[in-house]
Motif scaffolding. Structure first.
Motif, PDB file in Angstrom:
ATOM      1  N   SER A   1      65.233  48.862  59.875  1.00 20.22           N
ATOM      2  CA  SER A   1      66.171  49.983  59.936  1.00 20.22           C
ATOM      3  C   SER A   1      65.625  50.976  60.954  1.00 20.22           C
TER       4      SER A   1
ATOM      5  N   ASP B   1      66.177  54.934  62.056  1.00 20.86           N
ATOM      6  CA  ASP B   1      66.794  56.236  61.910  1.00 20.86           C
ATOM      7  C   ASP B   1      66.746  56.877  63.296  1.00 20.86           C
TER       8      ASP B   1
ATOM      9  N   GLN C   1      71.598  54.776  58.909  1.00 20.54           N
ATOM     10  CA  GLN C   1      70.593  54.176  59.791  1.00 20.54           C
ATOM     11  C   GLN C   1      71.126  52.876  60.377  1.00 20.54           C
TER      12      GLN C   1
END
Ligand code: MOS
Length: 701
Positions: free
Chosen positions: A570, A572, A421
């Motif tokens: 983060s 993804d 990520q």
């Protein structure tokens, strides 16, 4: 200190508005419009009236009489200027068009659905591209024009010409709902025609008392507002809403105690929201990072039935130094319910735009964003022309850099990853003005060694009980367990308003003075000694009352709280999932009355800011104009799973220029800047600049 009302709340013994048990109570259920613009052609209550348990049905055709209140922010105030059921016009989807009263809640609700309404409707105004904007009028009277958000200094076009770099960008925010955990609810209890008791969550009990008095031709003394606990307000429980005015009016007609509880769907239209906003910022800067010019235009939307401007630009002249500044606010009318104050009204969307633009500038200049802010700090409120008192913004930034472990080297886009990520860091400034009002407090030292603190102020989850008890405990030198705090009742001395983050700064100086008054009367320096005096004198109690209000200090200083947020996200990228992983906020709020509840307040605001950044959005159907969200499943806000560990650090000194306690208040500041810090981290993680909130997965694709 632990939260004084914590045990009562988690054990269910804290009594909220709708939970008061009144003998002979009947129930009201609202009938609401399911068109957003038009009028009622006919309303047929025949079948509904025959339904079991039904006592009365009120519509615009048999509306009760209600007087027009003064309706300003000083005396009385109602959220929606149009009195309920004024006529057959429909101005927004979900507007109240009637009330069914029955013996039980279920009977009232069932009958409400049997009322047949025929409308003639027209297409609602709900599209920002299709409505006309004009200069926003001032909402606070001419002497408070700075709240209007219009300001100009220097020569903007000249400065933009001199700039080495300029950026212009437009940032938007969505319509948001206050969505407190406790729904809006009221019990109105008349005894005859001249004594009214209202059980209702109220951020301003003495204001509500005066407002109901004006609405129903009573003296203030004939009205009592009782609100010991509030399950969150966020600005939506400061003044009476239409449902409450209607409830009180119908209860008088029936001469029976009447309860009206709003469903979540009814709250969407009838209990306030924060308008969606569109802000355009143009900033001109020298190559070394010195700001030359800031031009800030904000647009928001009000309702046909009242005027409320989301004052986004008010903060701009306070934030960074720029000799050439212009701020403007424009307003258009949508067919929606009344927008109103919602935690950091103006400051929250305002800093979303300004702090995003500052990050864009930092990248354009290749300067660290903390550095850019330090370089442009202002020690003067540029609109008020006053120096800031006890400002420690640069300390917030420096402590944040150190404790977060901020970049030591120039940052690079898409330079960090973990477990497949993208990782990003972002920061932003945080700020909110410090307000203070007048409060009166009575303190009674009793012979059993306990003390009572009495004031009409309230606690909407902010920690007011706790800091009032803590302050009395400190001055009287009694254990905090022996302090009883009685608040949330208009029959107590005027404790001011819980709004604009002012309750602590308003109340604490009055609590201090009232405690000192008790000791003075006993001619002792601690409560223990005073108790001796009480025993020998045979009195029941020693009572001290004191008031405290702002003086001339506001003409010498600008009072403002400051902070900085640092976060890690983060992303993804495969499934466009954004998570907030780590959070640090450093706050400068004057004296911190109680570190535990203070940090809690800031955390709560950051969590609300995460909701604002990532998911909160009350969309309206573009054709029907009706809200497409209607409960806590369709209106998404941050839950535990969305929230990382949040570290809160306080820096700076007590602000004794502001009040004798040195406290500035911290209910709202925490939310300001949160969404920008996240968007800035997303840019660092992915190289994608998000300028439209909320940052839902489609925008990350
Ligand atoms: Mo606040 S938005 O002043 O309750």
């Amino acid at each position: 200190m632990n939260r004084k009302d914590g045990t009562a709340k988690v054990t269910g013994t804290a009594t909220y508005g709708a939970e008061h048990q009144i003998a002979g109570l009947v129930h009201g259920y609202l009938i609401t419009a399911n068109i957003a613009s038009g009028k009622i052609v006919s309303i047929n209550t025949e079948t509904a009236l025959k339904s079991p348990g039904v006592i009365k049905i009120i519509t615009h055709e048999n509306r009760p009489s209600i007087a027009e209140p003064t309706n300003n922010f000083m005396d009385s105030k109602i959220y929606e200027a149009r009195l309920p059921l004024s006529d057959n016009q429909i101005h927004y989807g979900g507007q109240i068009i009637g009330l069914v009263v029955a013996e039980t809640f279920e009977q009232a609700r069932h009958a409400a659905h049997l009322v047949e309404v025929e409308y003639s409707s027209q297409p609602p105004d709900i599209d920002p591209e299709q409505v006309e904007f004009s200069d926003a009028p001032s909402m606070f009277g001419e002497d408070m024009t700075f709240k209007k958000g219009e300001f100009e200094t220097g020569d903007l076009s000249d400065a933009m010409d001199q700039a080495d770099i300029h950026i212009t960008a437009t940032y938007t925010t969505a319509t948001e709902l206050q969505a407190p955990m406790e729904p809006h609810a009221i019990i109105a209890h008349w005894e005859g025609n001249n004594a009214l008791t209202v059980y209702e969550p109220s951020q301003w009990v003495v204001g509500s008392q005066q407002t109901y008095a004006e609405l129903f031709d009573l003296s203030k003394e004939q009205v009592r507002i009782i609100t010991p606990f509030i399950g969150g307000g966020f600005g939506s429980k400061a003044f009476p809403w239409s449902h409450a005015i209607l409830c009180v009016a119908v209860a008088r007609e029936l001469q029976r105690p009447l309860k009206v509880v709003l469903s979540r769907r009814q709250m969407t239209a009838n209990a306030g929201h924060r308008s969606q906003t569109e802000q355009t910022l143009s900033i001109g800067v020298k190559n070394d990072g010195t700001l030359l010019a800031i031009d800030h235009l904000a647009k928001s939307f009000t309702s046909p039935v009242d005027v409320f401007t989301e004052p986004c630009t008010g903060i701009t002249p306070a934030m960074y130094r720029a000799d050439n500044l212009r701020t403007r606010q424009e307003l258009a009318v949508f067919n929606v319910g009344v927008p109103t104050f919602m935690r950091a009204p103006g400051e929250n969307p305002g800093l979303w735009a300004l702090e995003s633009a500052m990050d864009e500038l930092a990248w354009a200049l290749d300067i660290d964003p903390v550095e850019l802010r330090l370089k442009n700090e202002t020690h003067q409120h540029q609109q008020k022309n006053l120096p800031f008192s006890a400002k420690a913004f640069s300390e917030c930034l420096r402590v944040g850099v150190k404790e977060f472990g901020w970049f030591q080297e120039p940052r690079q886009v898409r330079s960090m990853s973990r477990d497949g990520q993208q990782i990003g860091w972002g920061m932003s400034a945080s700020t909110f003005p410090a307000l203070r009002g007048m409060a009166t407090v009575t303190v009674r030292l009793l012979a059993d060694g306990s003390a009572e603190v009495l004031t009409s102020a309230n606690d909407m989850g902010t920690g007011c009980y706790t800091i009032v008890a803590g302050t009395a405990s400190e001055i009287l030198q009694l254990p905090v367990e022996q302090i009883q705090v009685k608040i949330g009742d208009s029959s107590l001395p005027n404790g001011g308003m819980a709004g604009g983050s002012q309750m602590t700064a308003t109340l604490v100086p009055a609590v201090m003075s009232a405690c000192q008054e008790v000791l003075k009367q006993a001619q002792k320096s601690t409560a223990i000694e005073a108790l001796e005096y009480l025993k020998t004198s045979g009195q029941e109690a020693i009572e001290g009352t004191a008031s405290s209000s702002p003086g001339e200090e506001g003409q010498k200083w600008a009072f403002q709280s400051w902070g900085a947020h640092f976060c890690e996200v983060s992303v993804d990228e495969e499934i466009a999932r954004l998570r907030v992983k780590r959070w640090l906020s450093v706050m400068n709020v004057g004296r911190v009355m109680n570190p535990k509840t203070a940090a809690s307040q800031v955390r709560g605001a950051i969590i609300m800011g995460i909701g604002h950044a990532l998911m909160e959005n009350c969309d309206f159907d573009p054709y029907l104009g009706l809200p497409t969200v209607y409960d806590l499943a369709t209106y998404h806000y941050a839950t535990h799973a969305d929230v990382p560990r949040i570290e809160v650090i306080f820096v700076g000194e007590p602000d004794y220029n502001f009040n004798p306690a040195g406290v500035r208040g911290l209910g709202e500041i925490g939310i300001t800047g949160v969404s920008a810090a996240i968007a800035n981290a997303v840019y660092h993680a992915t190289g994608k600049r998000i300028r439209d909130l909320p940052m839902t997965p489609d925008k990350l694709m």
